[in-house]
Scaffold this active site. Structure first.
Site, PDB file in Angstrom:
ATOM      1  N   MET A  97      40.715  32.676  46.789  1.00  0.00           N
ATOM      2  CA  MET A  97      42.042  33.122  45.771  1.00  0.00           C
ATOM      3  C   MET A  97      41.509  32.884  44.312  1.00  0.00           C
ATOM      4  O   MET A  97      41.130  31.551  44.317  1.00  0.00           O
ATOM      5  CB  MET A  97      43.051  32.282  46.408  1.00  0.00           C
ATOM      6  CG  MET A  97      43.420  32.578  47.669  1.00  0.00           C
ATOM      7  SD  MET A  97      44.943  31.861  48.259  1.00  0.00           S
ATOM      8  CE  MET A  97      46.145  32.718  47.137  1.00  0.00           C
ATOM      9  N   GLY A 146      44.992  35.726  41.123  1.00  0.00           N
ATOM     10  CA  GLY A 146      45.348  36.999  40.696  1.00  0.00           C
ATOM     11  C   GLY A 146      46.207  37.486  41.911  1.00  0.00           C
ATOM     12  O   GLY A 146      46.421  37.132  42.842  1.00  0.00           O
ATOM     13  N   CYS A 159      27.345  37.269  42.474  1.00  0.00           N
ATOM     14  CA  CYS A 159      28.321  36.522  42.658  1.00  0.00           C
ATOM     15  C   CYS A 159      28.777  36.830  44.222  1.00  0.00           C
ATOM     16  O   CYS A 159      29.084  35.594  45.056  1.00  0.00           O
ATOM     17  CB  CYS A 159      29.583  36.415  41.846  1.00  0.00           C
ATOM     18  SG  CYS A 159      30.618  35.138  42.107  1.00  0.00           S
ATOM     19  N   GLY A 190      40.326  39.832  48.285  1.00  0.00           N
ATOM     20  CA  GLY A 190      41.255  40.894  47.677  1.00  0.00           C
ATOM     21  C   GLY A 190      40.502  42.180  47.091  1.00  0.00           C
ATOM     22  O   GLY A 190      40.901  43.024  46.443  1.00  0.00           O
ATOM     23  N   CYS A 207      33.889  36.790  34.627  1.00  0.00           N
ATOM     24  CA  CYS A 207      34.824  35.433  34.426  1.00  0.00           C
ATOM     25  C   CYS A 207      34.152  34.077  33.603  1.00  0.00           C
ATOM     26  O   CYS A 207      34.933  33.430  32.986  1.00  0.00           O
ATOM     27  CB  CYS A 207      34.805  35.110  35.883  1.00  0.00           C
ATOM     28  SG  CYS A 207      33.213  34.356  36.737  1.00  0.00           S
TER      29      CYS A 207
END
Length: 346
Positions: free
Chosen positions: A10, A13, A92, A116, A191
């Site tokens: 999580m 977003g 990642c 997600g 990010c």
């Protein structure tokens, strides 16, 4: 028999928040996890925790900054230092989401991890294994950045957003359930580079500094000067500072001579590439196979023949492809399933 306990990544977003909601509705015991990867805004962690409290699930954080620095940041800097264009999201996913997060899931007694991402996993009778597939949302499909996951892990991965056609549907679910992230904009940037200025990031965090050199054509004729090889990418047209009767594009680099090589657009097309660091998901080995290939996240698939040559795969396209870039990934598809992928060498 597997339990229905799942560790969900999580970020704060809307996608991961709605994923948590959907998994809970499907009867899973959901634990939300926020990976601390960079000196991010604390608001992400606070928001994810707040969403978990709102939904009624537990939340944990994990400090993965050292692993992230080793596997993602260092790779990012090494690629630019070697005239390649990296895709840090793929690294990642490989090392953090489907590496560190899976290890954490097992510690917490979870049989599944979830994210997600817009992609699908399901069991294929034809291939007698669990497979990774494109999502129903062709525009949002993210299977391209998932090719590096271990094939043994596919049956343990859940993608709750797999069957949604539009992002509006996701936002509507968030709105109906009073999640405060319903209108939160999608993040478009890397990010760890929220301002999008990767050149400044490289200069601040690596040994790469502006080093002027020549811009040359393929014959070696000097046409101009550049400000450092990492400031350019294959296919680039703007910012070259060259006056020429025909538009010129970056074709490649000569690291030894510190040169940017340019040419006409027709020279950007190539019919064959070599791919290494292979990860096969759909089959255990290949000799020769007709597939569809995607060479950038935003590119369309192209028909090609792939041949295994030792630890590499040769890709022969039916039609020449434009601006193929070393460092990016070539992902192979069989119908809507991910056959596998690898890193483009040349």
């Amino acid at each position: 028999m597997k339990n229905k306990k799942v560790l969900l990544g999580m970020s704060g977003g809307v996608d991961s928040s709605v994923s948590a909601l959907l998994l809970k509705e499907q009867g899973y015991e959901v634990i939300g996890i926020t990976l601390e990867l960079w000196e991010e805004n604390e608001a992400c962690h606070t928001e994810a925790k707040s969403i978990c409290d709102c939904i009624g699930i537990s939340h944990v954080t994990y400090n993965g900054k050292e692993q992230f620095k080793t596997h993602v940041i260092q790779d990012f800097m090494d690629c630019y230092a070697n005239c390649k264009t990296p895709n840090p999201c793929i690294e990642c996913n490989k090392y953090m989401k489907f590496g560190v997060m899976w290890e954490k899931a097992k510690e917490l007694g979870c049989d599944y991890i979830a994210t997600g991402h817009y992609a699908k996993t399901e069991y294929s009778e034809k291939y007698n294994r669990w497979v990774l597939k494109k999502s129903n949302n062709e525009k949002k499909d993210q299977s391209y950045v998932l090719w590096s996951m271990p094939k043994e892990l596919i049956e343990h991965v859940l993608f709750p957003l797999a069957d949604f056609e539009t992002k509006d549907e996701i936002r509507e679910i968030a709105k109906k359930n009073n999640l405060q992230v319903a209108s939160k904009p999608d993040s478009e940037d890397i990010c760890f580079i929220p301002d999008g200025n990767y050149k400044k990031f490289l200069e601040n965090h690596s040994n790469l500094k502006p080093k002027a050199g020549n811009i040359v054509n393929e014959k070696g004729q000097i046409l101009g000067t550049h400000t450092g090889l990492y400031n350019y990418t294959i296919g680039q047209r703007k910012g070259l500072g060259i006056s020429n009767p025909v538009p010129l594009f970056v074709l490649g680099f000569n690291k030894v001579k510190n040169e940017v090589i340019v040419g006409e657009e027709k020279e950007l097309y190539q019919k064959e590439i070599i791919v290494e660091a292979i990860n096969l998901l759909l089959v255990d080995e290949i000799e020769e196979m007709k597939v569809q290939v995607k060479t950038r996240y935003s590119s369309k698939v192209a028909n090609a023949l792939i041949k295994q040559e030792g630890n590499q795969i040769r890709v022969i396209f039916e039609e020449p492809q434009r601006a193929i870039t070393p460092g990016q990934s070539a992902v192979f598809y069989k119908d809507d399933m991910v056959l596998g992928g690898g890193k483009i060498v040349t």
